[in-house]
Design a protein around this motif. Sequence first.
Motif, PDB file in Angstrom:
ATOM      1  N   SER A   1       0.800  -1.176  -0.054  1.00  0.00           N
ATOM      2  CA  SER A   1       0.099   0.076  -0.218  1.00  0.00           C
ATOM      3  C   SER A   1       1.039   1.269  -0.003  1.00  0.00           C
ATOM      4  N   GLU A   2       0.375   2.297  -0.780  1.00  0.00           N
ATOM      5  CA  GLU A   2       1.289   3.478  -0.759  1.00  0.00           C
ATOM      6  C   GLU A   2       0.928   4.177   0.246  1.00  0.00           C
ATOM      7  N   LYS A   3       2.100   4.718   0.911  1.00  0.00           N
ATOM      8  CA  LYS A   3       1.926   5.741   2.165  1.00  0.00           C
ATOM      9  C   LYS A   3       2.438   7.133   1.542  1.00  0.00           C
ATOM     10  N   VAL A   4       1.413   8.061   1.873  1.00  0.00           N
ATOM     11  CA  VAL A   4       1.438   9.472   1.457  1.00  0.00           C
ATOM     12  C   VAL A   4       2.038  10.322   2.514  1.00  0.00           C
ATOM     13  N   ALA A   5       3.016  11.272   2.038  1.00  0.00           N
ATOM     14  CA  ALA A   5       3.381  12.425   2.913  1.00  0.00           C
ATOM     15  C   ALA A   5       3.202  13.682   2.160  1.00  0.00           C
ATOM     16  N   ILE A   6       2.696  14.621   2.781  1.00  0.00           N
ATOM     17  CA  ILE A   6       2.186  15.903   2.118  1.00  0.00           C
ATOM     18  C   ILE A   6       3.474  16.979   2.713  1.00  0.00           C
ATOM     19  N   ILE A   7       3.943  17.694   1.934  1.00  0.00           N
ATOM     20  CA  ILE A   7       5.121  18.484   2.464  1.00  0.00           C
ATOM     21  C   ILE A   7       4.536  19.991   2.074  1.00  0.00           C
ATOM     22  N   GLY A   8       4.021  20.475   3.183  1.00  0.00           N
ATOM     23  CA  GLY A   8       3.693  22.011   3.303  1.00  0.00           C
ATOM     24  C   GLY A   8       2.081  21.788   3.737  1.00  0.00           C
TER      25      GLY A   8
ATOM     26  N   LEU B   1      -9.553   3.904  -0.106  1.00  0.00           N
ATOM     27  CA  LEU B   1      -8.837   2.933  -1.312  1.00  0.00           C
ATOM     28  C   LEU B   1      -7.773   2.007  -0.404  1.00  0.00           C
ATOM     29  N   ASP B   2      -7.997   0.631  -0.679  1.00  0.00           N
ATOM     30  CA  ASP B   2      -7.184  -0.109  -0.176  1.00  0.00           C
ATOM     31  C   ASP B   2      -5.481  -0.087  -0.817  1.00  0.00           C
ATOM     32  N   ILE B   3      -5.371   0.639  -1.960  1.00  0.00           N
ATOM     33  CA  ILE B   3      -4.081   0.609  -2.371  1.00  0.00           C
ATOM     34  C   ILE B   3      -3.120   1.796  -1.551  1.00  0.00           C
ATOM     35  N   PHE B   4      -3.909   2.847  -0.654  1.00  0.00           N
ATOM     36  CA  PHE B   4      -3.131   3.705   0.208  1.00  0.00           C
ATOM     37  C   PHE B   4      -3.067   3.014   1.582  1.00  0.00           C
ATOM     38  N   ASP B   5      -2.165   3.374   2.200  1.00  0.00           N
ATOM     39  CA  ASP B   5      -2.084   3.365   3.698  1.00  0.00           C
ATOM     40  C   ASP B   5      -3.001   4.228   4.481  1.00  0.00           C
TER      41      ASP B   5
ATOM     42  N   LEU C   1       4.612   8.142  -1.512  1.00  0.00           N
ATOM     43  CA  LEU C   1       4.214   9.087  -2.473  1.00  0.00           C
ATOM     44  C   LEU C   1       4.416  10.711  -1.384  1.00  0.00           C
ATOM     45  N   LEU C   2       5.090  11.349  -2.235  1.00  0.00           N
ATOM     46  CA  LEU C   2       5.266  12.540  -1.848  1.00  0.00           C
ATOM     47  C   LEU C   2       4.300  13.608  -2.597  1.00  0.00           C
ATOM     48  N   VAL C   3       3.579  14.576  -1.839  1.00  0.00           N
ATOM     49  CA  VAL C   3       2.869  15.650  -2.487  1.00  0.00           C
ATOM     50  C   VAL C   3       3.551  17.084  -2.028  1.00  0.00           C
ATOM     51  N   PHE C   4       4.115  17.814  -2.793  1.00  0.00           N
ATOM     52  CA  PHE C   4       4.835  18.812  -2.663  1.00  0.00           C
ATOM     53  C   PHE C   4       3.690  20.009  -2.894  1.00  0.00           C
TER      54      PHE C   4
ATOM     55  N   GLU D   1      12.339   6.710   0.693  1.00  0.00           N
ATOM     56  CA  GLU D   1      12.305   5.267   0.470  1.00  0.00           C
ATOM     57  C   GLU D   1      12.531   5.025  -1.075  1.00  0.00           C
ATOM     58  N   GLU D   2      13.117   3.867  -1.427  1.00  0.00           N
ATOM     59  CA  GLU D   2      13.633   3.604  -2.732  1.00  0.00           C
ATOM     60  C   GLU D   2      12.239   3.560  -3.488  1.00  0.00           C
ATOM     61  N   GLY D   3      12.197   4.078  -4.836  1.00  0.00           N
ATOM     62  CA  GLY D   3      11.161   4.043  -5.601  1.00  0.00           C
ATOM     63  C   GLY D   3       9.905   4.987  -5.286  1.00  0.00           C
ATOM     64  N   VAL D   4      10.492   5.851  -4.333  1.00  0.00           N
ATOM     65  CA  VAL D   4       9.391   7.136  -4.302  1.00  0.00           C
ATOM     66  C   VAL D   4       8.853   7.922  -5.110  1.00  0.00           C
ATOM     67  N   LYS D   5       7.791   8.200  -5.325  1.00  0.00           N
ATOM     68  CA  LYS D   5       7.299   9.094  -6.599  1.00  0.00           C
ATOM     69  C   LYS D   5       6.621  10.363  -5.918  1.00  0.00           C
ATOM     70  N   ALA D   6       6.542  11.475  -6.511  1.00  0.00           N
ATOM     71  CA  ALA D   6       6.055  12.695  -6.219  1.00  0.00           C
ATOM     72  C   ALA D   6       4.985  13.433  -7.171  1.00  0.00           C
ATOM     73  N   ILE D   7       4.405  14.279  -6.614  1.00  0.00           N
ATOM     74  CA  ILE D   7       3.502  15.325  -7.423  1.00  0.00           C
ATOM     75  C   ILE D   7       3.785  16.654  -6.771  1.00  0.00           C
ATOM     76  N   SER D   8       3.773  17.467  -7.931  1.00  0.00           N
ATOM     77  CA  SER D   8       3.929  18.922  -7.330  1.00  0.00           C
ATOM     78  C   SER D   8       2.567  19.637  -7.519  1.00  0.00           C
ATOM     79  N   LEU D   9       2.358  20.236  -6.399  1.00  0.00           N
ATOM     80  CA  LEU D   9       0.909  21.142  -6.510  1.00  0.00           C
ATOM     81  C   LEU D   9       1.240  22.599  -6.526  1.00  0.00           C
ATOM     82  N   ILE D  10       2.631  22.878  -6.642  1.00  0.00           N
ATOM     83  CA  ILE D  10       2.926  24.278  -6.464  1.00  0.00           C
ATOM     84  C   ILE D  10       2.889  25.000  -7.789  1.00  0.00           C
TER      85      ILE D  10
END
Length: 386
Positions: free
Chosen positions: A22-29, A48-52, A107-110, A129-138
């Motif tokens: 399951s993907e674990k999300v951290a929001i930066i901001g 959703l089960d795909i997310f922590d 998963l990182l949300v900037f 973490e290895e293989g982490v992905k990000a999305i920018s909301l900036i």
Amino acid sequence: MASITAEALDTLEKTFATSGRSEKVAIIGAGNWGSAAAMIIGRNCKKLDIFDDDVTVWCLEEKVDGGNLTDIINSTHVNVKYLPDHKLPENVRAEPDLVKSVAGATLLVFVLPHQFLARTCQTLKGNLEEGVKAISLIKGIDFDDSGPQLMTSVIKRELGIEACALSGANIANEIAAGKFCESTIGYENKETGALFFALFNEPNFRISLVPGTAAVQVFGAIKNIVALGAGFCDALDMGNNTKAALMRIGLIEMYRFATQYFKDVDTMTMVESCGMADLITTCMGGRNRRVAEAYGRSRLEKGDAHRSWEDLEAEMLNGQKLQGTGAAKEVFAILTRDKLLDKFPFLVTLYKIAFEGKPIADVVNIPEEHFLPSVVTGVKTTVTSA
């Protein structure tokens, strides 16, 4: 885009069923927009089960009424400074330590002011973490000696990870209140795009997917400059016809800037939420428009004794920052360097009104070439950065 979304979501579900990860999300901001985004993300992670289930938000520590903001958020589930009228989901937790906030996250949300992104990424190096992905909301872009730099490019350069971009007509308080709106996610890999689609899409926050991240980000940055023009228009009491004309002209120069500096910018992206819709909402009600109107009225009433951008920002924005004024300076500097001022007369005019004392009324002195039917399709694209 619907078929791509369905296909990629099906792939995600099969991958989760096979791996059990399951993907674990951290929001930066944790500002106004970051807190509204945390409401959506918290609900979807719980559903959703795909997310922590648990979501962590990095919150720059501040004192509010004698207490730590992070403690107040975690005890009341309300960001009392930046989104005081709405509760965050109980599975969202604020963390003042940046490195601790991303522990275990995939998963990182900037979502922080663009001028702080590179510095923040440098702190995160070696702690992901290895293989982490990000999305920018900036809503912003950077500039260096090679030209304008996308936020996704900064993330890739500093952290070496894949990054998508989300932008749209997204006033945070309206999203938090559950009012219907849309947003656009630009992606380089469709499975990653679909993953973030699943993280953000809700009945009242509808996501569309578009290939490529450049247009999504450039439009989100340049529209803040155009919104200054909308504010000047309102200071002059010129009305909605004039404002609509300035918005159309601004949209043309937004697209022109995107194609001047980046490859593979699709004209149709202009009519996505990240283009035309975001421009409309920013020019009708955003902070750049509001402060620009106050600045314009001060100029008209007090002349050389008018109030500064900095004073108005401090008074009107509760600790938040304008993006349009900084972007106007940066864009003017890069256009001057590249000898392109004549291709962007509206953006140049807005800069000169804001910083060189050009009369406010000159906001409607529009070059005739903006009324020619080939103004978009006739632009010659020269790619100098990617």
